[in-house]
Design a protein around this motif. Structure first.
Motif, PDB file in Angstrom:
ATOM      1  N   ILE A   1       3.831 -34.533   5.307  1.00 33.18           N
ATOM      2  CA  ILE A   1       4.373 -35.441   6.326  1.00 33.18           C
ATOM      3  C   ILE A   1       3.400 -35.572   7.490  1.00 33.18           C
ATOM      4  O   ILE A   1       3.146 -36.675   7.987  1.00 33.18           O
ATOM      5  CB  ILE A   1       5.745 -34.933   6.815  1.00 33.18           C
ATOM      6  N   GLU A   2       2.821 -34.440   7.933  1.00 32.29           N
ATOM      7  CA  GLU A   2       1.876 -34.465   9.047  1.00 32.29           C
ATOM      8  C   GLU A   2       0.658 -35.332   8.717  1.00 32.29           C
ATOM      9  O   GLU A   2       0.123 -36.024   9.583  1.00 32.29           O
ATOM     10  CB  GLU A   2       1.424 -33.039   9.392  1.00 32.29           C
ATOM     11  N   LYS A   3       0.219 -35.286   7.473  1.00 31.57           N
ATOM     12  CA  LYS A   3      -0.955 -36.067   7.060  1.00 31.57           C
ATOM     13  C   LYS A   3      -0.596 -37.498   6.663  1.00 31.57           C
ATOM     14  O   LYS A   3      -1.442 -38.245   6.196  1.00 31.57           O
ATOM     15  CB  LYS A   3      -1.649 -35.368   5.883  1.00 31.57           C
ATOM     16  N   ARG A   4       0.678 -37.846   6.838  1.00 24.03           N
ATOM     17  CA  ARG A   4       1.160 -39.190   6.490  1.00 24.03           C
ATOM     18  C   ARG A   4       0.946 -39.498   5.004  1.00 24.03           C
ATOM     19  O   ARG A   4       0.661 -40.644   4.629  1.00 24.03           O
ATOM     20  CB  ARG A   4       0.472 -40.253   7.346  1.00 24.03           C
ATOM     21  N   GLU A   5       1.097 -38.473   4.186  1.00 21.59           N
ATOM     22  CA  GLU A   5       1.009 -38.665   2.738  1.00 21.59           C
ATOM     23  C   GLU A   5       2.364 -39.153   2.225  1.00 21.59           C
ATOM     24  O   GLU A   5       2.967 -38.556   1.333  1.00 21.59           O
ATOM     25  CB  GLU A   5       0.601 -37.356   2.058  1.00 21.59           C
ATOM     26  N   VAL A   6       2.845 -40.213   2.830  1.00 16.69           N
ATOM     27  CA  VAL A   6       4.161 -40.767   2.552  1.00 16.69           C
ATOM     28  C   VAL A   6       4.007 -42.240   2.199  1.00 16.69           C
ATOM     29  O   VAL A   6       3.249 -42.955   2.852  1.00 16.69           O
ATOM     30  CB  VAL A   6       5.090 -40.624   3.781  1.00 16.69           C
ATOM     31  N   PHE A   7       4.690 -42.677   1.162  1.00 16.54           N
ATOM     32  CA  PHE A   7       4.685 -44.106   0.847  1.00 16.54           C
ATOM     33  C   PHE A   7       6.050 -44.497   0.298  1.00 16.54           C
ATOM     34  O   PHE A   7       6.927 -43.644   0.091  1.00 16.54           O
ATOM     35  CB  PHE A   7       3.578 -44.447  -0.154  1.00 16.54           C
ATOM     36  N   PHE A   8       6.246 -45.785   0.093  1.00 11.44           N
ATOM     37  CA  PHE A   8       7.553 -46.290  -0.324  1.00 11.44           C
ATOM     38  C   PHE A   8       7.413 -47.195  -1.539  1.00 11.44           C
ATOM     39  O   PHE A   8       6.438 -47.955  -1.657  1.00 11.44           O
ATOM     40  CB  PHE A   8       8.213 -47.081   0.810  1.00 11.44           C
TER      41      PHE A   8
END
Length: 614
Positions: free
Chosen positions: A376-383
């Motif tokens: 989450i901190e590294k923005r390893e998030v997608f949709f």
């Protein structure tokens, strides 16, 4: 010779007089305090502690009752009670230095032992102040409720006793100049140690610079707590020596004070403890919560966020402060073992670059939480997005946003991989806020699309999440569907309804998700002003073969049509399911039969949208 004789016998005479006066006063005050306590117990119906904390009239009456005791011979008179590991003042009728009700009472080591003995025996205790560091006598009496010691009455008439002894000693001093000198020195030392005792009683357990507890209090506390009920966190200010060398020790002291304040504000004041453990090192004991495995991570994240967001501008010096932390949350042999393991984790945090925290790797749950936090901190998030379509026109009504975490080894993690692990933690709310922010940007970018965002009822009630939603402009909000997942038990349905109504007024489209699987189905249906109702996938799957499920869907659809609520069927996996829900007059469908989840690019063509997305 006479002077020497007087000098020789002064200690014996003095001790005799002192003990005689003390015993006389003890006898008197023992009887008086028994009468006073009986009167208070009668007024309080036996519930002294509770009534004195809640009933102002009883509190004032108690002061009147005990005022007969608080005469010229009594300087300190107070009642304390035991409150979850600490002692607090219940009422203080002392002549001076009065404490407020509820203020923490810090007992000396000797007093702690005496109170423990009173707890076991239920008997009163008299402390004779026999050496130069203690003065006179203190009577400590237990206050019982239902046969158990609940509080303690302290009556200290030491100052007046010394005054009485001093008069006798002065009389003998007239007979000898030498004795007069000895008496003067004795009085001076008595006054000195009295002041010192009172001062140390309040200051011995508090670090004078940072105003948090010191090691002395930690050592006392460890006698009464189970260390395995707490997580041990060591927090160290990064490059503190460099701060001292560059800006001076005065700036360094200010940094320590600010860090201590931020740490103190990040923990729960009634359950957790903070100590200055070394020069620039602090130790935190955070009470474990059996029902919330992410509680420790919540505290650590609050610490790092508060320090990251705090402006450490000190005078003309702009100082950027970071900290490193080591956390031990397992089972330890003793306190030293727990600190050693927390220190090992702290060392690893510093070795990995500082400005970070590390758990002692022993429990598999926490490395997993750390891994999620790092993603989450590294923005390893997608949709990915799956469309909700009109069953008649096959046009897209809106897209449901499905969150994913990128993981190098496994490719991606779907919510079922991490949702239950982070639910109720700081990570969950952080991920929810990120989902809202990213999808609001998409809606602002593509002005013809609508996106659905999944929320729990607790998210809707979360002030920071609600604040983000309310900051979105109305035109954007009108193209966002808030899918309130119905499978979470709701403590107060009326409160949730109020929050959802406010969001609806802000322009949002409201959908109830997973209808048919939760706790408050018909409360939602009857009381919530919703736009869409989404049937649970299990209910839709059963409708093909189960007549009762089919009939239930049919009745709910009919109800919704009367109130202009559009219905949506999940889990439309094939043509058979699609035909069934069409026959039941469901409005919209979602599932692999129409499209698997995919990137937003697949759905940006305006031609795919019902009435061009309007």
């Amino acid at each position: 010779m006479f002077g020497l004789l007087v000098y020789t016998y002064i200690p014996t005479v003095e001790e005799f007089l002192k003990n005689s006066i003390i015993k006389a006063f003890i006898s008197v005050y023992d009887e008086i305090t028994d009468n006073a306590l009986s009167a208070v117990k009668k007024e309080a119906s036996g519930r002294i502690i509770y009534r004195l904390k809640t009933d102002k009239n009883l509190y004032n009456k108690t002061q009147e009752i005990f005022s007969i005791i608080s005469g010229s011979q009594v300087k300190y008179l107070y009642i304390i009670y035991h409150d979850d590991g600490l002692y607090r003042f219940l009422i203080d009728l002392s002549k001076e230095d009065r404490a407020e009700a509820g203020e923490i009472f810090v007992p000396t080591i000797k007093e702690i032992k005496i109170l423990s003995k009173i707890d076991k025996t239920g008997e009163k205790y008299t402390v004779y102040h026999e050496d130069s560091e203690e003065i006179g006598a203190t009577l400590i009496k237990p206050i019982k409720e239902n046969g158990t010691v609940k509080a303690y009455l302290f009556v200290d008439f030491s100052v007046q006793l010394i005054e009485a002894v001093k008069k006798v000693v002065h009389f003998f001093g007239i007979l000898s100049y030498f004795v007069l000198i000895v008496s003067t020195v004795f009085i001076f030392l008595t006054a000195y140690f009295f002041i010192k005792t009172v001062y140390l009683k309040n200051k011995a357990f508090v670090d004078p610079l940072t105003k948090v507890y010191n090691r002395n209090y930690l050592n006392e506390l460890l006698k009464f707590i189970d260390i395995n009920s707490y997580a041990v966190i060591l927090v160290d200010v990064d490059f503190f020596k460099k701060i001292n060398d560059t800006f001076g020790h005065k700036v360094g002291d200010e940094v320590l004070k600010k860090v201590a304040q931020l740490l103190k504000s990040s923990i729960r004041s009634d359950e957790d403890y903070i100590f200055r453990f070394g020069g620039e090192e602090f130790l935190l004991l955070v009470k474990k919560d059996r029902n919330d495995r992410g509680q420790i991570l919540n505290v650590v994240n609050r610490i790092f966020d508060s320090i990251r967001n705090f402006d450490f501008g000190l005078g003309d010096s702009q100082v950027r402060i970071t900290v490193s932390a080591g956390i031990f949350n397992g089972k330890a042999k003793n306190f030293e073992d727990a600190v050693k393991k927390a220190d090992s984790a702290l060392y690893r945090a510093k070795r990995e670059g500082r400005n970070r925290y590390e758990f002692y790797i022993e429990d598999a749950d926490f490395p997993y939480l750390l891994q999620i936090n790092e993603l989450i901190e590294k923005r390893e998030v997608f949709f990915e997005y799956q469309p909700v379509v009109d069953l008649n026109t096959k046009k897209i009504v809106y897209l449901e946003a499905l969150i994913r975490l990128k993981n190098g080894k496994e490719g991606q993690w779907k919510p079922e991989k991490f949702r239950d692990t982070i639910k109720g933690t700081f990570l969950y709310s952080k991920l929810t806020k990120l989902a809202i922010e990213e999808n609001v940007k998409l809606v602002e970018k593509y002005r013809h699309i609508k996106i659905g965002i999944n929320l729990l009822p607790s998210d809707v009630a979360n002030s920071s999440i609600k604040s983000i939603l309310c900051s979105v402009d109305r035109k954007t909000a009108e193209r966002i569907v808030l899918e309130v997942v119905e499978t979470e038990e709701v403590a107060s349905f009326s409160d949730i309804t109020k929050h959802i109504t406010q969001l609806k007024k802000a322009g949002y489209i409201i959908a109830v998700d997973d209808f048919g699987s939760g706790y408050s189905n018909f409360d939602y249906l009857l009381n919530l002003e919703m736009d869409y109702l989404k049937f649970n996938s299990g209910l839709i799957a059963e409708a093909v073969t189960n007549r009762r499920s089919e009939r239930l869907i049919q009745m709910v659809v009919q109800f919704c049509k009367e109130f202009n609520i559009k219905t949506i069927a999940e889990f439309v996996e094939n043509q058979q399911v699609c035909k069934k829900i069409l026959s039941l007059n469901v409005d919209y469908g979602q599932g692999y039969y129409f499209s698997k989840p995919a990137g937003i690019e697949k759905y940006v063509d305006i031609a795919l949208w019902e009435t061009n997305g309007k």
